[in-house]
Design a protein around this motif. Sequence first.
Motif, PDB file in Angstrom:
ATOM      1  N   GLN A  98      34.765  40.682  33.898  1.00  0.00           N
ATOM      2  CA  GLN A  98      34.971  39.248  33.676  1.00  0.00           C
ATOM      3  C   GLN A  98      36.370  38.816  34.093  1.00  0.00           C
ATOM      4  OE1 GLN A  98      34.078  38.914  29.522  1.00  0.00           O
ATOM      5  NE2 GLN A  98      31.854  39.095  29.818  1.00  0.00           N
ATOM      6  N   SER A  99      37.365  39.636  33.799  1.00  0.00           N
ATOM      7  CA  SER A  99      38.735  39.309  34.175  1.00  0.00           C
ATOM      8  C   SER A  99      38.896  39.261  35.691  1.00  0.00           C
ATOM      9  CB  SER A  99      39.695  40.349  33.585  1.00  0.00           C
ATOM     10  OG  SER A  99      41.025  40.114  33.988  1.00  0.00           O
ATOM     11  N   ALA A 100      38.323  40.251  36.390  1.00  0.00           N
ATOM     12  CA  ALA A 100      38.408  40.275  37.851  1.00  0.00           C
ATOM     13  C   ALA A 100      37.670  39.093  38.471  1.00  0.00           C
ATOM     14  CB  ALA A 100      37.838  41.588  38.382  1.00  0.00           C
ATOM     15  N   ALA A 101      36.518  38.764  37.905  1.00  0.00           N
ATOM     16  CA  ALA A 101      35.747  37.636  38.423  1.00  0.00           C
ATOM     17  C   ALA A 101      36.511  36.327  38.263  1.00  0.00           C
ATOM     18  CB  ALA A 101      34.398  37.555  37.707  1.00  0.00           C
ATOM     19  N   ARG A 102      37.193  36.180  37.135  1.00  0.00           N
ATOM     20  CA  ARG A 102      37.955  34.951  36.885  1.00  0.00           C
ATOM     21  C   ARG A 102      39.168  34.851  37.807  1.00  0.00           C
ATOM     22  NH1 ARG A 102      38.679  35.905  32.126  1.00  0.00           N
ATOM     23  NH2 ARG A 102      40.802  36.749  32.183  1.00  0.00           N
ATOM     24  N   ILE A 103      39.892  35.959  37.970  1.00  0.00           N
ATOM     25  CA  ILE A 103      41.100  35.954  38.801  1.00  0.00           C
ATOM     26  C   ILE A 103      40.767  35.730  40.271  1.00  0.00           C
ATOM     27  CG2 ILE A 103      42.987  37.417  39.642  1.00  0.00           C
ATOM     28  CD1 ILE A 103      43.027  38.737  36.875  1.00  0.00           C
ATOM     29  N   ASN A 104      39.686  36.340  40.741  1.00  0.00           N
ATOM     30  CA  ASN A 104      39.339  36.278  42.162  1.00  0.00           C
ATOM     31  C   ASN A 104      38.299  35.218  42.496  1.00  0.00           C
ATOM     32  OD1 ASN A 104      40.811  38.783  43.299  1.00  0.00           O
ATOM     33  ND2 ASN A 104      39.719  39.612  41.521  1.00  0.00           N
ATOM     34  N   ASN A 105      37.886  34.458  41.453  1.00  0.00           N
ATOM     35  CA  ASN A 105      36.887  33.408  41.651  1.00  0.00           C
ATOM     36  C   ASN A 105      35.584  33.973  42.218  1.00  0.00           C
ATOM     37  OD1 ASN A 105      36.014  30.732  41.438  1.00  0.00           O
ATOM     38  ND2 ASN A 105      36.589  30.251  43.550  1.00  0.00           N
ATOM     39  N   TRP A 106      35.154  35.109  41.642  1.00  0.00           N
ATOM     40  CA  TRP A 106      33.893  35.719  42.027  1.00  0.00           C
ATOM     41  C   TRP A 106      32.799  35.297  41.047  1.00  0.00           C
ATOM     42  CZ3 TRP A 106      36.232  41.330  42.159  1.00  0.00           C
ATOM     43  CH2 TRP A 106      37.032  41.473  43.295  1.00  0.00           C
ATOM     44  N   LYS A 107      31.574  35.361  41.514  1.00  0.00           N
ATOM     45  CA  LYS A 107      30.453  35.201  40.602  1.00  0.00           C
ATOM     46  C   LYS A 107      30.291  36.507  39.821  1.00  0.00           C
ATOM     47  CE  LYS A 107      27.750  31.926  43.395  1.00  0.00           C
ATOM     48  NZ  LYS A 107      26.464  31.707  44.088  1.00  0.00           N
ATOM     49  N   LEU A 108      30.154  36.393  38.518  1.00  0.00           N
ATOM     50  CA  LEU A 108      30.090  37.585  37.683  1.00  0.00           C
ATOM     51  C   LEU A 108      28.924  38.491  38.059  1.00  0.00           C
ATOM     52  CD1 LEU A 108      31.337  39.133  35.344  1.00  0.00           C
ATOM     53  CD2 LEU A 108      29.912  37.795  33.770  1.00  0.00           C
ATOM     54  N   GLU A 109      27.808  37.893  38.472  1.00  0.00           N
ATOM     55  CA  GLU A 109      26.647  38.715  38.828  1.00  0.00           C
ATOM     56  C   GLU A 109      26.869  39.528  40.104  1.00  0.00           C
ATOM     57  OE1 GLU A 109      25.622  34.366  39.922  1.00  0.00           O
ATOM     58  OE2 GLU A 109      26.645  35.470  38.327  1.00  0.00           O
ATOM     59  N   ASP A 110      27.922  39.196  40.869  1.00  0.00           N
ATOM     60  CA  ASP A 110      28.230  39.940  42.092  1.00  0.00           C
ATOM     61  C   ASP A 110      29.245  41.051  41.864  1.00  0.00           C
ATOM     62  OD1 ASP A 110      26.547  38.255  43.504  1.00  0.00           O
ATOM     63  OD2 ASP A 110      28.165  36.870  44.067  1.00  0.00           O
ATOM     64  N   VAL A 111      29.725  41.191  40.639  1.00  0.00           N
ATOM     65  CA  VAL A 111      30.796  42.149  40.349  1.00  0.00           C
ATOM     66  C   VAL A 111      30.216  43.472  39.848  1.00  0.00           C
ATOM     67  CG1 VAL A 111      32.871  42.575  38.984  1.00  0.00           C
ATOM     68  CG2 VAL A 111      32.369  40.263  39.803  1.00  0.00           C
ATOM     69  N   SER A 112      30.783  44.578  40.318  1.00  0.00           N
ATOM     70  CA  SER A 112      30.364  45.919  39.898  1.00  0.00           C
ATOM     71  C   SER A 112      31.580  46.741  39.504  1.00  0.00           C
ATOM     72  CB  SER A 112      29.619  46.633  41.041  1.00  0.00           C
ATOM     73  OG  SER A 112      28.489  45.910  41.457  1.00  0.00           O
ATOM     74  N   ILE A 113      31.321  47.821  38.790  1.00  0.00           N
ATOM     75  CA  ILE A 113      32.376  48.752  38.408  1.00  0.00           C
ATOM     76  C   ILE A 113      32.461  49.861  39.449  1.00  0.00           C
ATOM     77  CG2 ILE A 113      32.993  50.591  36.791  1.00  0.00           C
ATOM     78  CD1 ILE A 113      33.839  47.957  35.765  1.00  0.00           C
ATOM     79  N   MET A 114      33.673  50.054  39.989  1.00  0.00           N
ATOM     80  CA  MET A 114      33.923  51.133  40.947  1.00  0.00           C
ATOM     81  C   MET A 114      34.734  52.219  40.259  1.00  0.00           C
ATOM     82  SD  MET A 114      35.617  50.799  44.750  1.00  0.00           S
ATOM     83  CE  MET A 114      35.588  52.187  45.899  1.00  0.00           C
ATOM     84  N   VAL A 115      34.390  53.471  40.527  1.00  0.00           N
ATOM     85  CA  VAL A 115      35.009  54.611  39.860  1.00  0.00           C
ATOM     86  C   VAL A 115      35.787  55.459  40.851  1.00  0.00           C
ATOM     87  CG1 VAL A 115      34.488  56.813  38.742  1.00  0.00           C
ATOM     88  CG2 VAL A 115      33.344  54.747  37.981  1.00  0.00           C
ATOM     89  N   GLU A 116      36.981  55.847  40.460  1.00  0.00           N
ATOM     90  CA  GLU A 116      37.781  56.798  41.243  1.00  0.00           C
ATOM     91  C   GLU A 116      38.290  57.882  40.299  1.00  0.00           C
ATOM     92  OE1 GLU A 116      42.063  57.159  43.554  1.00  0.00           O
ATOM     93  OE2 GLU A 116      41.134  55.180  43.342  1.00  0.00           O
ATOM     94  N   ILE A 127      52.166  54.536  33.480  1.00  0.00           N
ATOM     95  CA  ILE A 127      52.026  53.082  33.381  1.00  0.00           C
ATOM     96  C   ILE A 127      50.552  52.717  33.516  1.00  0.00           C
ATOM     97  CG2 ILE A 127      54.342  52.532  34.240  1.00  0.00           C
ATOM     98  CD1 ILE A 127      53.081  51.987  36.968  1.00  0.00           C
ATOM     99  N   ALA A 128      50.184  51.575  32.969  1.00  0.00           N
ATOM    100  CA  ALA A 128      48.800  51.114  33.068  1.00  0.00           C
ATOM    101  C   ALA A 128      48.463  50.763  34.511  1.00  0.00           C
ATOM    102  CB  ALA A 128      48.596  49.891  32.170  1.00  0.00           C
ATOM    103  N   ALA A 129      47.201  50.829  34.848  1.00  0.00           N
ATOM    104  CA  ALA A 129      46.755  50.492  36.203  1.00  0.00           C
ATOM    105  C   ALA A 129      47.005  49.014  36.496  1.00  0.00           C
ATOM    106  CB  ALA A 129      45.273  50.816  36.359  1.00  0.00           C
ATOM    107  N   ARG A 130      47.440  48.716  37.702  1.00  0.00           N
ATOM    108  CA  ARG A 130      47.669  47.326  38.096  1.00  0.00           C
ATOM    109  C   ARG A 130      46.352  46.608  38.350  1.00  0.00           C
ATOM    110  NH1 ARG A 130      52.218  47.203  42.702  1.00  0.00           N
ATOM    111  NH2 ARG A 130      51.993  44.968  42.262  1.00  0.00           N
ATOM    112  N   ASP A 131      45.342  47.392  38.733  1.00  0.00           N
ATOM    113  CA  ASP A 131      44.016  46.845  39.006  1.00  0.00           C
ATOM    114  C   ASP A 131      42.992  47.709  38.281  1.00  0.00           C
ATOM    115  OD1 ASP A 131      41.806  45.552  39.969  1.00  0.00           O
ATOM    116  OD2 ASP A 131      41.949  46.339  42.007  1.00  0.00           O
TER     117      ASP A 131
END
Length: 236
Positions: A98-116, A127-131
Amino acid sequence: SLLSVLRQSLGSMVAAMDCNVQASLSIEMAIRDVLNDVVPREWVDRSYPSLKSLSLWVLDLVQRVQQLQAWTQDFSLLRVTWLPGLFAPRAFLAAIMQSAARINNWKLEDVSIMVEVTKKEPEDVTIAARDGAYIHGFFLEGARWDRRTKSLEEVRGRLAISLMPVILIKAVQRLDYEGQELYLCPVYRTQRRQAAELIFFAHLPSMRFPASQWTLAGVAMTAEAIDDEIFAERKI
């Protein structure tokens, strides 16, 4: 809350054992469970999914409370979050999306979790992750994670469970794993692997083996493991 239930229940058990009150059937059953190192049913009903014995469950609960206390000091994102220690881990992931969608003006239904999957241990994160966010505390079952190749590999010997390194999770609009063989690894809260305990799916690279091999092997990650030997391959 769970802590309120524990205080009330423990007070009733102490009073019953001191013969200050007449023990009800539920109190007698709770006392029996405690003596047998089993989490009482009343606590289980108010608790999070877990297969641990009472002694390990109590240690787990203390660590959960300590993490929440650290988090609520200034309500900023922790350097690395013990995701299994949250009462609602899926809500944490939803908040990141939700935070990424709001900052980048994405539709929430288009957002996925990527794992590294990183090579770091929790103490290595300064330090905490910047992204996104760094998370830890997951166990890999049915395969092992090779830190050198950053890929799934076959288990060594009879050890089928190993602790994963720190994982970076971030929200993306489009998953970018082009050219990689990936296994869609389910991540569960316990080794029961029930659908209701599914947290998310992690795309894990597989350099030497097809993803179908891990599907047939039933490879999964869990938020807890009750095998005392799981730490044997921690640094591999």
